[in-house]
Design a protein around this motif. Structure first.
Motif, short mmCIF file in Angstrom:
data_model
loop_
_atom_site.label_atom_id
_atom_site.label_comp_id
_atom_site.label_asym_id
_atom_site.label_seq_id
_atom_site.Cartn_x
_atom_site.Cartn_y
_atom_site.Cartn_z
N SER A 144 12.44 -21.27 33.96
CA SER A 144 12.23 -21.91 32.70
C SER A 144 13.49 -21.42 31.96
O SER A 144 13.45 -20.02 31.81
CB SER A 144 11.16 -21.83 32.27
N ALA A 145 13.97 -22.15 31.01
CA ALA A 145 14.88 -21.46 30.04
C ALA A 145 13.91 -21.47 28.90
O ALA A 145 13.46 -22.21 28.10
CB ALA A 145 15.79 -22.61 29.83
N VAL A 146 14.07 -20.19 28.15
CA VAL A 146 13.17 -19.71 27.08
C VAL A 146 14.10 -19.62 25.98
O VAL A 146 15.29 -18.65 26.01
CB VAL A 146 12.34 -18.37 27.47
N ALA A 147 13.88 -20.15 25.06
CA ALA A 147 14.87 -19.93 23.51
C ALA A 147 14.72 -18.54 23.19
O ALA A 147 13.70 -17.84 23.12
CB ALA A 147 14.71 -20.94 22.68
N GLN A 148 15.90 -18.16 22.80
CA GLN A 148 15.95 -16.71 21.95
C GLN A 148 16.47 -17.10 20.55
O GLN A 148 16.96 -17.76 20.40
CB GLN A 148 16.89 -15.91 22.76
N GLU A 149 16.07 -15.99 19.74
CA GLU A 149 16.61 -16.27 18.39
C GLU A 149 18.21 -16.30 18.06
O GLU A 149 18.75 -17.10 17.49
CB GLU A 149 16.01 -14.85 17.49
N MET A 150 18.78 -15.42 18.94
CA MET A 150 20.24 -15.64 19.14
C MET A 150 20.81 -15.88 20.29
O MET A 150 20.21 -15.29 21.51
CB MET A 150 20.71 -14.17 18.54
N GLY A 151 22.00 -16.52 20.73
CA GLY A 151 22.68 -16.56 22.03
C GLY A 151 21.87 -17.71 22.83
O GLY A 151 21.01 -18.54 22.36
#
Length: 215
Positions: free
Chosen positions: A55-62
């Motif tokens: 699963s693609a998990v969003a990060q604060e940056m990048g």
């Protein structure tokens, strides 16, 4: 503490995901003491074999981070023999019941079992907010062998509950009506909500999913 090296690095990866539910490539590389490049090659092979998914998990940056988990097929590959034997016994027992009393009666028996489960869950969940109850339900399911998680949608009145690893998948394949009873059970556990199925492992999807919406 690093995992001791085994003859098969792919098996090490599957075993780690079984024990920890999920992991990133970086985490696996650290634990197995091999390069991320090597880990990614193994992960790609395991994806092709349909033993894992990410699963693609969003990060604060990048860019979003890929988090890997076992598929039902991968879970079967590393499940303890005793767990597989119990599943086989359960399916055999239900087959015998179906031959003895008929499939309709078996469905009725399964329904009664889920009703008992619903009562136990409701007592454990208490009278907290919907978010508190859904979170507690997910923890109970995880303790029973389901790889469960939940996410809120827009507000604290709508949640998606997903289960990536089904503890009763072998039984459900032979008796899919058990999944219908499970859906009814969730509705009984959360009587102030509408519960709808969004994904179903039996249909070939990677997870079972339920939309929980406060009435």
């Amino acid at each position: 503490m690093a995992i001791a090296q085994q003859p098969s690095t792919k098996q090490d990866i599957l075993q780690y995901l079984w024990q920890h539910d999920s992991a990133t490539a970086q985490e696996l590389a650290t634990q197995l003491e091999i390069s991320q490049q090597a880990v990614r090659r193994h992960l790609k092979d395991l994806e092709v074999q349909e033993l894992i998914f990410y699963s693609a998990v969003a990060q604060e940056m990048g860019r979003p981070q890929h988090v890997y988990q076992l598929s039902s097929k991968g879970s079967d590959r590393v499940s303890p023999a005793s767990s597989i034997n119990y599943s086989t016994f359960a399916v055999s027992l239900l087959d015998t019941l179906a031959e003895t009393v008929g499939p309709d009666q078996v469905s009725h028996i399964l329904g009664k079992q889920w009703e008992r489960k619903a009562i136990a869950y409701r007592e454990a969940l208490g009278d907290g907010s919907l978010q508190e109850r859904v979170t507690k339900l997910v923890e109970l399911r995880k303790a029973e062998g389901f790889m469960a998680e939940c996410h809120s949608l827009e507000s604290d009145r709508r949640f998606i509950m997903t289960e990536h690893k089904c503890a009763i998948s072998n039984v459900a394949e032979s008796f899919p009506s058990i999944c219908g009873h499970e859906l009814e059970m969730f509705a009984q556990v959360l009587p102030d909500c509408i519960v709808e199925r969004t994904h179903w492992i039996i249909n070939g999807e990677q997870r079972c999913g339920y939309l929980v919406e406060e009435r």
